[in-house]
Design an enzyme around this catalytic site. Structure first.
Site, mmCIF file in Angstrom:
data_model
loop_
_atom_site.group_PDB
_atom_site.id
_atom_site.type_symbol
_atom_site.label_atom_id
_atom_site.label_comp_id
_atom_site.label_asym_id
_atom_site.label_seq_id
_atom_site.Cartn_x
_atom_site.Cartn_y
_atom_site.Cartn_z
ATOM 1 N N ALA A 1 53.263 -25.310 -0.554
ATOM 2 C CA ALA A 1 52.879 -26.390 0.368
ATOM 3 C C ALA A 1 52.013 -25.828 1.476
ATOM 4 O O ALA A 1 52.291 -24.748 2.009
ATOM 5 C CB ALA A 1 54.129 -27.036 0.971
ATOM 6 N N GLY B 1 40.400 -8.648 15.708
ATOM 7 C CA GLY B 1 41.447 -9.516 15.163
ATOM 8 C C GLY B 1 42.853 -9.056 15.514
ATOM 9 O O GLY B 1 43.833 -9.537 14.957
ATOM 10 N N GLU C 1 63.736 -10.432 7.625
ATOM 11 C CA GLU C 1 63.260 -9.053 7.799
ATOM 12 C C GLU C 1 61.854 -9.031 8.392
ATOM 13 O O GLU C 1 61.544 -8.178 9.234
ATOM 14 C CB GLU C 1 63.265 -8.338 6.426
ATOM 15 N N LYS D 1 59.568 -15.386 14.027
ATOM 16 C CA LYS D 1 60.415 -14.873 15.119
ATOM 17 C C LYS D 1 60.710 -15.935 16.174
ATOM 18 O O LYS D 1 61.804 -15.985 16.721
ATOM 19 C CB LYS D 1 59.780 -13.649 15.754
ATOM 20 N N ILE E 1 58.458 -2.736 8.807
ATOM 21 C CA ILE E 1 59.550 -1.793 9.112
ATOM 22 C C ILE E 1 60.883 -2.453 8.744
ATOM 23 O O ILE E 1 61.197 -3.530 9.246
ATOM 24 C CB ILE E 1 59.552 -1.431 10.613
ATOM 25 N N LYS F 1 61.341 -10.964 19.515
ATOM 26 C CA LYS F 1 61.819 -9.934 18.593
ATOM 27 C C LYS F 1 63.020 -9.175 19.145
ATOM 28 O O LYS F 1 64.001 -8.946 18.437
ATOM 29 C CB LYS F 1 60.677 -8.967 18.259
ATOM 30 N N VAL G 1 49.892 -14.461 5.712
ATOM 31 C CA VAL G 1 51.114 -13.892 5.133
ATOM 32 C C VAL G 1 51.491 -14.619 3.836
ATOM 33 O O VAL G 1 51.902 -13.993 2.861
ATOM 34 C CB VAL G 1 52.280 -13.917 6.144
#
Lengths: 444, 444
Positions: free
Chosen positions: A53, A196, A138, A114, A145, A214, A24
């Site tokens: 970092a 994956g 978000e 999360k 979404i 979540k 990410v």
């Protein structure tokens, strides 16, 4: 370092630090570089990734970007040059230290974590409120979404009845493959792992913990309660067999792993478990690794948000949406984010025990093929005031073996079903485990 | 009047005027009264409905609300006590006068009026930008679905490939009833009318104009172009027969009325027409009067937003979401709305002619049952370089009558299909109309 600062840190230049360059993090970096013009058109200040970092920063590809690098994320949390910290470290130890230190230093924080919010959210939101900073999450629920934005900015102007969400892509992929390709659980899991879509140790996803993180974030957001993760009922998909999927299909249902939160009379439900979803409910049509969140409110009715719940690019797009908000917050163009930190935890509502929650149930019992066994079972159910809506008897899986009996009950308390199952198990003609799965009755 | 003002108009009291008390106006009023606490928790100022205008105000139920009433909406547009005007008059004449006068008088404006924006949007956004006011139109596209918010605040930080939307509930209801109950178009339309899902004169909905208004708003929003309504290709659902639905179903498709906008190399597509949607695309699962908007972007992938596209309460919930934004805008808490007025119309991109747009097509031809006719048809298609992906020949509807031949083509230009159809029509063995419907090939 001094020359660098003098050259680059001008007026209206907002410095952003990314902590954690995994999938990410890498994708967020790419997104900012590739779509700088698009992002720039949505804000009124200059910005740049100034610091990055990662524990293993030496091995990372920074695409020739002129950034200051470090192995220690805490350097960024303490650096006064940085205005916005994007925390993508994961976990709840270092991430928590970095996030709380950043907030204390009046930095805006964006996270996709999360677990961090579900477990430390109460402290974090309190810190964010006190420090008057932007705290964006978000990306923490359902990836791309924009469910946090839709809820906080469009839907919380009325009574929210419930959320039903397919919020774990791994579970959805496995159940969907079991249904469409007639695979057993183990084979579907192995396939998910090879693609994956599931971790080497998949227990966190298939056991329901990830979905519980979540749904507890969504519950605290819509009902303004402290994070209810520790009181969330968690059931995974490990006990779902291909037979359950087949029998459900015959009765008009698809099995999905669902996160549920509801409120009634100041009593909140927060739970994750498999559910039989009627095929005419649009949630049943969410296939593969896709996520979907169905929200029901008194005025808007039912709305569903569908999209990619994971993956680097999809999650990064949610991080970037938060980044735009953070920059606008910093520039006093959009201060609405403060309402979130201010409201979460302000209401004290009881979280219902799973035994006290009513649901319709699917029950699968294996019985000997002898007369009277059905009467014995239905007598026990009748004593617990459990009405049966549908019952089907199936051919034994192997010749001479037990007969699977499948029932759908009317809406009953979890405690009643448990009592009945305990008694049915004691019948001489009933063998093995009795599988019970909740049934979704709401028409979305 | 003087005493009223002295009593009520204090510091931080924002006065709101509602113009038009039809279904949505009445429902907005009720929403604000019933959920005042919820709305209040999302803003930082006091507010109230202070003025209401309706041509027939005497007959309206104001629930004992202490408001100033008038028959003339322009009174509200000119009244300096009012900060926010909610325009729910409809149409493009009085509504346009009220909205432009309100904006000139520095009032924030909220509207649910898609026709107004599609036809006068360029002037209105210019006025809004100059006056530095809030202009909200969340309710104008897909009712309760927060698609404007999701696009402008979450998704416009990257390249948007396309939007495919089921954005007219009447069309969706009729096509869905035709498919699920095997009704013909006229019967389904009559049923929709009896349920209030279609107007006495339904042409605006079933002819595609309403959907064209909405898709042109979305196109201008995501591609920052002037409102492309006048260049939007519009085709309704009147020519869809139950046979088309049956044959499509056999080939694995559901027919939906879809609004499409796409961009490639600064060429924008903007069109509404029926489409064959593959059954594994989630858009095919949108039933009854529900709306859904499927957005595809380079990073987030495909996201779909689903909900009630019409109805008083659902539309009012979107109006109220805008009201919260307008109050926060007024109080300098959220000024992001200005970015919308500032960006629409800033890019000049060509709108593609429908003939220049490629699509896969479903073609239904009625031919005599003689040898050689299929060869004649396929020869014509081959000359236009149209490849056939699937072809089915059906039993004649009545004995001795013509044979329906159904084909799905590969992706071809609209102009090629038109040329081919013209030639096929001239064949001696082909009779009657040839129906062609576009096929959605994207996997959502």
């Amino acid at each position: 370092m001094l020359i660098y600062n003098l050259l680059c840190i001008g007026i209206d230049m907002i410095n952003i630090g990314i902590c954690g360059l995994g999938t990410v993090g890498q994708s967020s970096l790419e997104h900012i570089v590739k779509f700088k013009d698009e992002i720039r058109s949505n804000v009124s200040a200059n910005f740049r990734i100034s610091h990055v970092a990662d524990l293993d920063i030496e091995s990372k590809n920074l695409n020739g970007l002129d950034v200051i690098t470090t192995n220690n994320a805490m350097d960024l949390a303490k650096n006064p040059d940085i205005s916005i910290i994007i925390e993508l470290i994961g976990g709840t130890t270092v991430a928590y230290e970095v996030v709380s230190e950043s907030i204390k230093n009046k930095k805006h924080v964006i996270t996709a974590n999360k677990a961090l919010i579900a477990e430390h959210g109460d402290k974090i939101f309190k810190l964010a409120k006190e420090a008057n900073i932007f705290f964006g999450f978000e990306a923490s629920v359902a990836g791309a979404i924009p469910i946090i934005k839709a809820l906080t900015h469009n839907m919380l102007n009325e009574k929210i009845f419930s959320i039903f969400g397919i919020i774990n892509g791994t579970c959805n992929y496995i159940l969907d493959q079991m249904a469409t390709k007639n695979l057993d659980f183990k084979t579907a899991l192995a396939e998910a792992q090879s693609l994956g879509y599931a971790e080497a140790d998949p227990s966190f996803d298939i056991g329901g913990n990830d979905a519980a993180h979540k749904i507890s974030i969504l519950a605290s957001l819509i009902y303004k309660i402290p994070l209810p993760y520790k009181k969330t009922y968690i059931e995974g998909i490990e006990s779902i067999s291909s037979m359950d999927i087949k029998y459900s299909d015959e009765l008009g249902y698809t099995i999905k792993h669902i996160g549920v939160t509801k409120e009634n009379n100041d009593l909140v439900e927060c739970r994750v478990h498999p559910m039989l979803v009627p095929k005419d409910n649009i949630l049943s049509q969410v296939h593969n690794v896709m996520n979907a969140v169905l929200v029901s409110g008194e005025r808007f009715g039912s709305s569903m948000f569908y999209g990619h719940g994971a993956g680097g690019d999809a999650t990064a797009s949610a991080v970037i949406a938060n980044l735009v908000e953070a920059i606008n917050f910093d520039q006093n163009i959009d201060r609405t984010n403060l309402k979130i930190s201010e409201s979460i935890g302000t209401k004290n509502k009881k979280i219902k025990e799973i035994d006290d929650i009513e649901n319709s149930f699917y029950i699968k019992i294996h019985a000997k093929d002898v007369t009277g066994v059905m009467a014995e079972i239905t007598n026990i159910l009748a004593k617990e005031n459990i009405n049966i809506e549908a019952v089907t008897q199936h051919e034994p899986n192997e010749s001479g073996s037990l007969i699977p009996i499948v029932m759908i009950t009317d809406s009953v308390l979890g405690s009643s079903i448990n009592k009945a199952i305990k008694k049915i198990k004691c019948l001489d003609n009933v063998k093995g485990e009795i599988n019970s799965i909740r049934v979704l009755k709401l028409h979305g």
